[in-house]
Design a protein around this motif. Structure first.
Motif, short mmCIF file in Angstrom:
data_model
loop_
_atom_site.label_atom_id
_atom_site.label_comp_id
_atom_site.label_asym_id
_atom_site.label_seq_id
_atom_site.Cartn_x
_atom_site.Cartn_y
_atom_site.Cartn_z
N LEU A 1 0.82 -1.22 0.00
CA LEU A 1 0.00 0.00 0.00
C LEU A 1 0.86 1.27 0.00
CD1 LEU A 1 -2.69 -1.14 2.58
CD2 LEU A 1 -2.80 -1.32 0.08
N LEU A 2 1.90 1.27 -0.84
CA LEU A 2 2.80 2.42 -0.92
C LEU A 2 2.67 3.11 -2.26
CD1 LEU A 2 6.08 0.82 0.51
CD2 LEU A 2 4.55 2.41 1.69
N SER A 3 2.82 4.43 -2.24
CA SER A 3 2.92 5.17 -3.49
C SER A 3 4.34 4.99 -4.03
CB SER A 3 2.66 6.66 -3.24
OG SER A 3 3.71 7.20 -2.46
N GLN A 4 4.56 5.41 -5.26
CA GLN A 4 5.90 5.33 -5.82
C GLN A 4 6.88 6.17 -4.98
OE1 GLN A 4 5.60 6.44 -9.96
NE2 GLN A 4 5.23 4.32 -10.58
N VAL A 5 6.43 7.31 -4.50
CA VAL A 5 7.27 8.18 -3.67
C VAL A 5 7.64 7.47 -2.37
CG1 VAL A 5 7.34 10.35 -2.38
CG2 VAL A 5 6.33 10.29 -4.66
N ASP A 6 6.67 6.87 -1.72
CA ASP A 6 6.93 6.18 -0.45
C ASP A 6 7.83 4.96 -0.64
OD1 ASP A 6 5.41 8.03 0.97
OD2 ASP A 6 3.58 6.85 0.76
N PHE A 7 7.59 4.20 -1.72
CA PHE A 7 8.43 3.04 -2.00
C PHE A 7 9.87 3.49 -2.28
CE2 PHE A 7 9.95 -0.32 -5.03
CZ PHE A 7 10.03 -1.33 -4.09
N ALA A 8 10.02 4.57 -3.02
CA ALA A 8 11.35 5.11 -3.31
C ALA A 8 12.08 5.49 -2.02
CB ALA A 8 11.23 6.33 -4.23
N LYS A 9 11.36 6.10 -1.09
CA LYS A 9 11.98 6.46 0.20
C LYS A 9 12.40 5.21 0.97
CE LYS A 9 9.59 10.85 0.83
NZ LYS A 9 8.56 11.57 1.57
N GLU A 10 11.57 4.17 0.93
CA GLU A 10 11.87 2.93 1.64
C GLU A 10 13.16 2.29 1.16
OE1 GLU A 10 10.40 1.11 4.13
OE2 GLU A 10 8.82 2.55 4.51
N ILE A 11 13.41 2.35 -0.15
CA ILE A 11 14.61 1.70 -0.68
C ILE A 11 15.71 2.71 -1.04
CG2 ILE A 11 13.38 -0.36 -1.46
CD1 ILE A 11 13.47 0.77 -4.30
N LYS B 1 19.37 -5.45 -4.41
CA LYS B 1 19.65 -5.86 -3.03
C LYS B 1 18.77 -5.09 -2.05
CE LYS B 1 23.47 -6.80 0.11
NZ LYS B 1 22.56 -7.37 1.04
N LYS B 2 18.60 -3.79 -2.28
CA LYS B 2 17.73 -2.98 -1.42
C LYS B 2 16.28 -3.45 -1.50
CE LYS B 2 20.45 1.26 -1.72
NZ LYS B 2 20.44 2.66 -2.19
N LYS C 1 15.33 -6.48 -2.30
CA LYS C 1 15.31 -7.79 -1.63
C LYS C 1 15.21 -7.60 -0.11
CE LYS C 1 16.17 -12.24 -0.96
NZ LYS C 1 15.04 -13.07 -0.71
N ASP C 2 16.01 -6.69 0.45
CA ASP C 2 15.97 -6.43 1.89
C ASP C 2 14.60 -5.92 2.32
OD1 ASP C 2 18.63 -7.23 2.07
OD2 ASP C 2 19.42 -5.18 2.13
N PHE C 3 14.03 -5.02 1.52
CA PHE C 3 12.70 -4.49 1.79
C PHE C 3 11.67 -5.63 1.81
CE2 PHE C 3 8.60 -3.10 0.10
CZ PHE C 3 8.25 -2.12 1.01
N CYS C 4 11.73 -6.49 0.79
CA CYS C 4 10.78 -7.60 0.69
C CYS C 4 10.95 -8.58 1.84
CB CYS C 4 10.95 -8.31 -0.65
SG CYS C 4 10.37 -7.34 -2.04
N ASP C 5 12.19 -8.83 2.25
CA ASP C 5 12.43 -9.73 3.37
C ASP C 5 11.78 -9.20 4.65
OD1 ASP C 5 13.83 -11.48 1.77
OD2 ASP C 5 15.81 -10.85 2.47
N LYS C 6 11.90 -7.89 4.87
CA LYS C 6 11.29 -7.27 6.06
C LYS C 6 9.77 -7.38 6.03
CE LYS C 6 13.38 -3.24 5.79
NZ LYS C 6 13.74 -1.84 6.05
N LYS C 7 9.20 -7.32 4.83
CA LYS C 7 7.73 -7.35 4.68
C LYS C 7 7.19 -8.76 4.46
CE LYS C 7 7.32 -2.84 4.76
NZ LYS C 7 6.62 -2.12 5.79
N ILE D 1 16.62 -12.19 -6.12
CA ILE D 1 17.50 -11.39 -6.99
C ILE D 1 17.98 -12.22 -8.17
CG2 ILE D 1 19.73 -10.23 -7.12
CD1 ILE D 1 19.33 -9.32 -4.24
N ASP D 2 18.32 -13.48 -7.93
CA ASP D 2 18.86 -14.32 -9.01
C ASP D 2 17.89 -14.44 -10.18
OD1 ASP D 2 21.15 -14.70 -7.52
OD2 ASP D 2 20.51 -16.61 -6.70
N ASP D 3 16.60 -14.38 -9.91
CA ASP D 3 15.61 -14.47 -10.97
C ASP D 3 15.61 -13.21 -11.84
OD1 ASP D 3 14.87 -16.89 -9.91
OD2 ASP D 3 13.05 -16.13 -8.94
#
Length: 67
Positions: free
Chosen positions: A15-25, A48-49, A51-57, A63-65
């Motif tokens: 439920l993030l906007s592009q702006v919020d997602f950009a800030k997260e990573i 990698k960023k 991937k880290d974000f997705c792991d937290k959520k 990444i390999d894919d």
């Protein structure tokens, strides 16, 4: 599914906007916009960023894919 669609799906699941997602990573809004519109692809450091974000959520993202 291409990388742009995957990123958009991940962002919308959180439920993030592009702006919020950009800030997260820690990238710019325009970078996220270019990725989602298949004008550019994330480099390895950005993947990698993401991937880290997705792991937290708890969202699967390999990444390999994407390389």
């Amino acid at each position: 599914m291409n990388i742009g669609n995957k990123l958009k799906t991940i962002r919308k699941k959180c439920l993030l906007s592009q702006v919020d997602f950009a800030k997260e990573i820690n990238v710019s809004f325009s970078t996220v916009n270019r990725w989602e519109n298949d004008k550019n692809i994330p480099n390895y450091q950005a993947l990698k960023k993401i991937k880290d974000f997705c792991d937290k959520k708890g969202i699967p993202f390999e990444i390999d894919d994407e390389i």
